[in-house]
Structures are given as structure tokens and as C-alpha cells.
Design an enzyme around this catalytic site. Structure first.
Site, mmCIF file in Angstrom:
data_model
loop_
_atom_site.group_PDB
_atom_site.id
_atom_site.type_symbol
_atom_site.label_atom_id
_atom_site.label_comp_id
_atom_site.label_asym_id
_atom_site.label_seq_id
_atom_site.Cartn_x
_atom_site.Cartn_y
_atom_site.Cartn_z
ATOM 1 N N GLU A 221 -13.189 6.332 -26.499
ATOM 2 C CA GLU A 221 -11.741 6.096 -26.490
ATOM 3 C C GLU A 221 -11.023 7.031 -27.462
ATOM 4 O O GLU A 221 -11.550 7.364 -28.516
ATOM 5 C CB GLU A 221 -11.450 4.671 -26.951
ATOM 6 N N CYS B 264 -6.093 9.590 -32.852
ATOM 7 C CA CYS B 264 -7.241 8.913 -33.453
ATOM 8 C C CYS B 264 -8.448 9.199 -32.556
ATOM 9 O O CYS B 264 -8.452 8.806 -31.380
ATOM 10 C CB CYS B 264 -6.961 7.411 -33.546
ATOM 11 N N CYS C 242 -21.407 2.507 -32.025
ATOM 12 C CA CYS C 242 -21.584 2.633 -33.477
ATOM 13 C C CYS C 242 -22.701 1.697 -33.915
ATOM 14 O O CYS C 242 -22.829 0.586 -33.404
ATOM 15 C CB CYS C 242 -20.288 2.266 -34.211
ATOM 16 N N CYS D 56 -19.767 -3.523 -38.136
ATOM 17 C CA CYS D 56 -18.708 -4.254 -38.865
ATOM 18 C C CYS D 56 -18.228 -5.411 -37.977
ATOM 19 O O CYS D 56 -17.976 -5.215 -36.781
ATOM 20 C CB CYS D 56 -17.547 -3.324 -39.205
ATOM 21 N N CYS E 278 -14.889 -5.399 -35.697
ATOM 22 C CA CYS E 278 -14.651 -4.211 -34.887
ATOM 23 C C CYS E 278 -15.333 -4.334 -33.533
ATOM 24 O O CYS E 278 -16.544 -4.591 -33.453
ATOM 25 C CB CYS E 278 -15.188 -3.001 -35.654
ATOM 26 N N GLY F 135 -17.178 4.937 -33.790
ATOM 27 C CA GLY F 135 -18.256 5.576 -34.536
ATOM 28 C C GLY F 135 -17.923 5.848 -35.981
ATOM 29 O O GLY F 135 -16.787 5.717 -36.423
ATOM 30 N N SER G 220 -12.542 9.216 -41.925
ATOM 31 C CA SER G 220 -12.726 7.843 -42.403
ATOM 32 C C SER G 220 -14.214 7.531 -42.482
ATOM 33 O O SER G 220 -14.994 8.006 -41.658
ATOM 34 C CB SER G 220 -12.036 6.910 -41.399
ATOM 35 N N CYS H 195 -9.819 -0.025 -31.768
ATOM 36 C CA CYS H 195 -11.040 0.729 -31.478
ATOM 37 C C CYS H 195 -12.054 -0.085 -30.692
ATOM 38 O O CYS H 195 -12.449 -1.168 -31.090
ATOM 39 C CB CYS H 195 -11.610 1.154 -32.824
HETATM 40 S S1 SF4 Z 1 -16.655 1.990 -35.545
HETATM 41 FE FE1 SF4 Z 1 -16.104 1.927 -37.725
HETATM 42 S S2 SF4 Z 1 -15.343 -0.169 -38.079
HETATM 43 FE FE2 SF4 Z 1 -16.435 -0.159 -36.110
HETATM 44 S S3 SF4 Z 1 -18.545 -0.816 -36.608
HETATM 45 FE FE3 SF4 Z 1 -18.513 1.426 -36.669
HETATM 46 S S4 SF4 Z 1 -18.098 1.934 -38.795
HETATM 47 FE FE4 SF4 Z 1 -17.550 -0.233 -38.539
#
Ligand code: SF4
Length: 370
Positions: A106, A125, A132, A136, A139, A185, A217, A358
């Protein structure tokens, strides 16, 4: 909600390396290996980044034989838009891309109008991984698991696509002004390709995006933060902090078990000492979890004396697991930080009608095909 949904299917991919994965100097090396004159590098670079060529056939300044040889060696396009959504109020576009191997990622384009001294921005973005691994809990991407790293070309192409969207909709008046590596990611878990993408985006004969207009980030991969401090690019660093103590942070961010808050903040101190650049701390505000006055006080103590800025992000209202604090509570948290001497802003929320958070659109697309 007035969203425009466009779905297109993509055919089976061929797997050649992409020419978009090359920096300009790597492209020059490739041309040398192909025994081409030096000026071919700029012809190809201009065709890709100036004229948005999507195939070697479109590069009509090149001899036919070279176009054929290039087509045997490289791909040009690395992603195809599957779904494009436009927010009701027109400031956000979100695109779900299909990569050549079928993976989905995305990208979000946000249009900010200028206020006071600040100029209007067109911020993209971008994703750096398909899925990922870091899990987290707040997310949507983190709940979907890791698929693979994106190549530099796949990262850069998200920006070039949005540049094309802006050019089409504004008659060439607008282009991307800022890039944040905050999509799907963890950019620093794909460090080399992320930095290569920075190089390509920054190239002054191509996309010409200033390094200071790019923000990387991270959830806090300490060795890579220290590595970034040594890079020649003046990119911005944003740390996804989200909690002021280890107990709370470990609960919502598993990475905290690897590098705890003290280690992370020490790395930030070293980064600031080395670069003299301000670090942003992202703080997802979750009702009843990390939004109490005591958390604000802890945060003030933690960041005391650091050249930094805190960006409060009220948790996405569509996250089933967590509640978003009400406006009063968000304002109180912000004011406490401000009174404690911490520069702070609350992120302007955009695109909630198109699942701009996200990983949400990818999850929706996958569940629709199950
Ligand atoms: S994309 Fe970013 S916020 Fe989402 S799980 Fe991965 S590191 Fe964490």
C-alpha cells in the site's frame, strides 16, 4: 463516502531484475558492460524519471538493438495499481499495488494545504516491505506477518506513481514534495534497499527530492540507527516510541524485548550528537493504555534535554482491538507535554473513509479474495 474503486488484474510476472533497482552510477556501470557510450545512461535515466517510460520500447532515443538487449536483461515496471481509492474530501489517495510476484503493498498520497509559514505539501507514505515481521499490536500490517523485502525500484516506483497521479490531476503543476518511509514494513529491516531508494529519489538528474524532505521511521533497530547517523544523506529520523516505559512498550511492541527504551534513547542521543538533527518520536495514543497523565509525565522525563519533537497519533478508529481517546484526552496529553517543554503536535487525521491506516486495505483485499 465517494470513493473511486478501480480494480485491474495483472498477468503472471516474469522475473528479471528491474532497471529501477539501479542507482545512476550502477546504470552507468551496466552501460559500460554493454559497451555503450556514456550518454546512454542519461538517455535511459531521463526516459524513466523524466518521461515516465514504462517499457524500453517507449525509449525511442535508444537504438532498437539496445532496446531489445535491455528488455532481455531488465524489467521496467515493478508494480501495478490494483485498487485506487480517493478520500471524500479529496486530500488523500490510497493505492494497493500488486508487485511482479503477486505480493500486495500500500501507498498513500496526502495533500496538505499550507498554513501560516508552512508551505503546501504533497506527502507520500511508502512501504519498504510486503508485510512486516515486527508484530506491533496496534498495526494491521503487523498482524499479517512478513512476506518479503521490497527492492529499491519497488520503493521508488511508489513515489513515481504518485508523481504521475499529481501531474495528471493538476496539469503538471504539482509533484511529490515529501516522502515518509512509514508504510508497510520496517525500513531499517530492509536497510540497504531503503538507502538505495533514498539515493535514487535524491538524484539531482531524476526525481530530485531533497534528503531533508524524506523521513525514515523505525521501531528502534539500534544498530541501524547508529548506521544512519554515518550516512551522507540528511534524511529525518522518526522513532515509533508509543510508550514511556518498558512494561507498556513490550506489551504493544515486541521489538522492545530486543532493544529496550534506555538502549533506544541512548542510540538517539548518539544519533543527535553525530548529526545535530532533531529526532521525531511517534506516539500512538490509545485510550486506557498509554494516554494517562502519568504516561505524559514519564515521557517528559524520558525525553528531557533531547533535541526532539513528539508526534501524537490518535489510534486509528478502525483498529478493533483498541479505542481511540476522545478529543479532550488527546488535548490534555498534548498540553501536558507542551508544559513539560516537549515540542509536540497531534497528527492531522486524513483518509479515514478509505482505510488510510497502514495495512488496512491489503487486509481488506485479501479477505475479499478468501
Ligand atoms: S509495519 Fe511498522 S507499526 Fe506495523 S508491525 Fe511493522 S514495524 Fe510495527
Amino acid at each position: 463516502m465517494t470513493t473511486t474503486l478501480r480494480i485491474s488484474d495483472t498477468s503472471a510476472p516474469e522475473h528479471r531484475p528491474s532497471i529501477l533497482d539501479l542507482t545512476r552510477s550502477e546504470l552507468a556501470e551496466s552501460m559500460e558492460e554493454m559497451r555503450q557510450p556514456k550518454f546512454r545512461t542519461m538517455q535511459i535515466w531521463q526516459a524513466i524519471y523524466g518521461e515516465s517510460a514504462k517499457s524500453f520500447d517507449e525509449m525511442t532515443t535508444l537504438p532498437k538493438l539496445l532496446r531489445a538487449n535491455l528488455a532481455n536483461a531488465y524489467d521496467v515496471s515493478v508494480l501495478e495499481p490494483m485498487i485506487s481509492l480517493h478520500s471524500k474530501e479529496g486530500s488523500v489517495d490510497k493505492v494497493l499495488f500488486k508487485l511482479n510476484d503477486g505480493e500486495l503493498i500500500e501507498t498513500v498520497l496526502m495533500r496538505y494545504s499550507g498554513r501560516g509559514d508552512s508551505r503546501a505539501r504533497r506527502t507520500v507514505c511508502i512501504s519498504t516491505q510486503a508485510g512486516c515481521a515486527l508484530g506491533c499490536t496496534f498495526c494491521a500490517t503487523g498482524q499479517q506477518g512478513f512476506r518479503r523485502n521490497l527492492s529499491a525500484g519497488e520503493i521508488v516506483s511508489q513515489v513515481t506513481h504518485m508523481n504521475e497521479v499529481l501531474a495528471e490531476t493538476t496539469g503538471g503543476e504539482e509533484r511529490v514534495t515529501n516522502v515518509v518511509f512509514m508504510g508497510m514494513g520496517e525500513p531499517m529491516a530492509n536497510y540497504d534497499n531503503t538507502m538505495k531508494a533514498v539515493n535514487i529519489l535524491n538524484d539531482d538528474e531524476g526525481i530530485r527530492l531533497g534528503a531533508r524532505n524524506m523521513t525514515i521511521s523505525t521501531v528502534g533497530l539500534v544498530p541501524q540507527i547508529l548506521r544512519l547517523a554515518e550516512e551522507p544523506y540528511q534524511v529525518n529520523l522518526a522513532i515509533s516510541l508509543h510508550a514511556p516505559n518498558d512494561r507498556l512498550r513490550s506489551r504493544i511492541m515486541p521489538i522492545n524485548a530486543r532493544w529496550n527504551i534506555a538502549t533506544l534513547i541512548q542510540a538517539c542521543r548518539q544519533y543527535i550528537e553525530k548529526t545535530n538533527r532533531r529526532v521525531s518520536f511517534e506516539y500512538v495514543l490509545i485510550a486506557g493504555e498509554n494516554d494517562k497523565p502519568v504516561h505524559a509525565e514519564e515521557l517528559i522525563g524520558l525525553l528531557d534535554g533531547l533535541l526532539c519533537h513528539v508526534n501524537i497519533i490518535p489510534v486509528n478508529a478502525t483498529e478493533a482491538r483498541y479505542d481511540r481517546p476522545d478529543q479532550g484526552r488527546i488535548g490534555k496529553f498534548r498540553d501536558l507535554l507542551r508544559r513539560g517543554g516537549i515540542p509536540v503536535t497531534v497528527r492531522i487525521e486524513k483518509g479515514t473513509d478509505i482505510n488510510a491506516g497502514c495495512g488496512q486495505l491489503r487486509a481488506r483485499a485479501i479477505s475479499a479474495t478468501d
